[in-house]
Design a protein around this motif. Structure first.
Motif, PDB file in Angstrom:
ATOM      1  N   PRO A 154       0.833  -1.209   0.000  1.00  0.00           N
ATOM      2  CA  PRO A 154       0.000   0.000   0.000  1.00  0.00           C
ATOM      3  C   PRO A 154       0.868   1.261   0.000  1.00  0.00           C
ATOM      4  CG  PRO A 154      -0.766  -1.581   1.639  1.00  0.00           C
ATOM      5  CD  PRO A 154       0.550  -2.088   1.154  1.00  0.00           C
ATOM      6  N   ASN A 157       2.039   2.513   3.255  1.00  0.00           N
ATOM      7  CA  ASN A 157       3.115   1.794   3.941  1.00  0.00           C
ATOM      8  C   ASN A 157       4.453   2.348   3.461  1.00  0.00           C
ATOM      9  OD1 ASN A 157       4.960   0.001   4.959  1.00  0.00           O
ATOM     10  ND2 ASN A 157       3.815  -1.831   4.408  1.00  0.00           N
ATOM     11  N   ALA A 178      -1.051 -11.198  -1.291  1.00  0.00           N
ATOM     12  CA  ALA A 178      -2.204 -11.466  -2.140  1.00  0.00           C
ATOM     13  C   ALA A 178      -1.758 -12.121  -3.437  1.00  0.00           C
ATOM     14  CB  ALA A 178      -2.951 -10.170  -2.437  1.00  0.00           C
ATOM     15  N   TYR A 206      -7.166 -14.695  -4.311  1.00  0.00           N
ATOM     16  CA  TYR A 206      -8.367 -14.035  -4.827  1.00  0.00           C
ATOM     17  C   TYR A 206      -8.758 -14.661  -6.164  1.00  0.00           C
ATOM     18  CZ  TYR A 206      -7.611 -10.290  -1.398  1.00  0.00           C
ATOM     19  OH  TYR A 206      -7.446  -9.561  -0.244  1.00  0.00           O
ATOM     20  N   ASP A 215      -7.230  -4.817  -2.934  1.00  0.00           N
ATOM     21  CA  ASP A 215      -7.116  -4.979  -1.487  1.00  0.00           C
ATOM     22  C   ASP A 215      -5.737  -4.589  -0.972  1.00  0.00           C
ATOM     23  OD1 ASP A 215      -9.703  -5.668  -0.998  1.00  0.00           O
ATOM     24  OD2 ASP A 215      -9.269  -7.639  -0.130  1.00  0.00           O
ATOM     25  N   GLY A 218      -5.830  -0.853  -0.891  1.00  0.00           N
ATOM     26  CA  GLY A 218      -6.672  -0.401   0.211  1.00  0.00           C
ATOM     27  C   GLY A 218      -6.097  -0.684   1.585  1.00  0.00           C
ATOM     28  N   GLY A 219      -4.940  -1.334   1.629  1.00  0.00           N
ATOM     29  CA  GLY A 219      -4.301  -1.620   2.911  1.00  0.00           C
ATOM     30  C   GLY A 219      -4.845  -2.830   3.632  1.00  0.00           C
ATOM     31  N   HIS A 220      -5.641  -3.658   2.941  1.00  0.00           N
ATOM     32  CA  HIS A 220      -6.221  -4.838   3.574  1.00  0.00           C
ATOM     33  C   HIS A 220      -5.275  -6.039   3.551  1.00  0.00           C
ATOM     34  CE1 HIS A 220      -9.869  -2.518   3.632  1.00  0.00           C
ATOM     35  NE2 HIS A 220      -9.868  -2.425   2.314  1.00  0.00           N
ATOM     36  N   VAL A 221      -4.298  -6.013   2.632  1.00  0.00           N
ATOM     37  CA  VAL A 221      -3.290  -7.065   2.520  1.00  0.00           C
ATOM     38  C   VAL A 221      -1.938  -6.371   2.446  1.00  0.00           C
ATOM     39  CG1 VAL A 221      -2.551  -9.124   1.259  1.00  0.00           C
ATOM     40  CG2 VAL A 221      -4.951  -8.457   1.220  1.00  0.00           C
ATOM     41  N   ASP A 222      -0.909  -7.022   2.983  1.00  0.00           N
ATOM     42  CA  ASP A 222       0.391  -6.360   3.115  1.00  0.00           C
ATOM     43  C   ASP A 222       1.118  -6.140   1.802  1.00  0.00           C
ATOM     44  OD1 ASP A 222       0.737  -6.167   6.113  1.00  0.00           O
ATOM     45  OD2 ASP A 222       0.394  -8.323   5.922  1.00  0.00           O
TER      46      ASP A 222
END
Length: 346
Positions: A154, A157, A178, A206, A215, A218-222
């Motif tokens: 992200p 990060n 991901a 996915y 994702d 969006g910061g949902h996965v590193d």
């Protein structure tokens, strides 16, 4: 050994800025640019080839990475052969449905496959009972393009590569990567990275590269090893942060981003090639004619500039080189896949 490891499963439409790309996509989605046609009918002898339109099967839905290259390739190949080259999308089962269709087609040069290494060499290791074989079902014609991958996180990060690895080591089993699906190029590249660095990471699969990258953004996965042409629009838009690329050299579109090899990662020269194949038994005269015309296209500066501005690299090969590269690709990935226990039930 330079290994070209090719993608097919990461699908995100790539915006093409050049007029060359615009003209390719503006064409009828099923056909190449207009070219003089002979009267339809029997194919005739190899010396009469091509005597009718040619179908270039892309084993993925429209609008993805394969189309990015296949459609302008078909346009130019049709003009060179003075015959229409129709792009037919036959998606499904990670590209294996369209690939099987070509493997079971008549070896007359009128049904060709625009495939990546995934469908031809990796899927036969991952899937049981595929209706085609890596070495016996196809006639390699020519490679066309090489897709490097890019390690993205992200944008929020601010870690660099070393800091990401340090966090993964400090908290084993917490860093999530991901992918576009189990056994996809994203997944396998992450596996090489994991083994090389001795890490314990989580794989989050996915149904497609687009949702996976969304994702991550969006910061949902590193993190994710995304195919560079797919990730490039989000990197340019400031939604993804590029930490490293795969391949032997740095990308021309991300010259400030180090390669995994620069960063000391063993086996970091993993990319995803794509090329044109026919069914097994394709006559040598047709194979060499197609290879010669594809060579002219792939070495054309305009076509090369189009590929590079979209994060890909031109990659021409002779038919013999292509066959060797297919074998090298499978020989590289098969032990990695088996040692990691990766499989896809079918």
């Amino acid at each position: 050994m330079k290994l070209a490891v090719k993608l097919a499963c990461a699908i995100t439409s790539t915006l093409c800025a050049s007029a060359f790309a615009a003209s390719a996509y503006a064409a009828n989605p099923g056909a190449s640019a207009p070219a003089p046609q002979t009267a339809p009918g029997a194919a005739g002898a190899p010396g009469d080839y091509p005597a009718k339109p040619i179908t270039l099967v892309v084993p993925f839905p429209p609008g993805g990475l394969a189309d990015l290259v296949a459609r302008p390739l078909a346009t130019r190949l049709g003009a060179a052969l003075k015959q229409t080259v129709i792009v037919e999308n036959r998606g499904g089962a990670s590209g294996t449905i369209g690939t099987a269709h070509v493997a079971n087609s008549a070896p007359d040069g009128y049904t060709l496959l625009f495939a990546t290494a995934n469908e031809v060499a990796v899927c036969p290791v991952l899937y049981n009972n595929l209706p085609y074989d890596t070495y016996r079902s196809f006639t390699p014609i020519a490679q066309v393009v090489d897709f490097p991958a890019v390690l993205v996180t992200p944008q929020s990060n601010q870690e660099d590569f070393a800091q990401l690895v340090k966090r993964a080591r400090a908290k084993p089993g917490t860093l999530a990567f991901a992918s576009s699906g189990a056994g996809s190029t994203n997944h396998l590249t992450a596996e090489v990275f994991r083994k090389s660095e001795g890490l314990n990471i989580i794989n989050v699969h996915y149904k497609g590269g687009g949702p996976a990258m969304a994702d991550v953004a969006g910061g949902h996965v590193d993190a994710m090893f995304a195919t560079l042409p797919s990730a490039l629009p989000l990197i340019r838009a400031g939604k993804l942060r590029a930490l490293a690329t795969t391949g032997a050299t740095r990308s021309t579109v991300l010259p400030d981003v180090p390669t995994l090899l620069d960063l000391g990662v063993k086996q970091g020269d993993v990319t995803v090639w794509a090329g044109v194949l026919g069914p097994a038994g394709l006559p040598p005269e047709i194979t060499q004619r197609l290879n010669a015309e594809i060579r002219k296209i792939v070495t054309d500066p305009e076509f090369q500039a189009f590929l590079r501005q979209n994060g890909a690299e031109p990659l021409y090969s002779t038919t013999e080189q292509f066959g060797s590269n297919i074998r090298a690709y499978r020989n590289f990935w098969e032990p990695i896949i088996k040692s990691a226990g990766i499989s896809v039930n079918q």
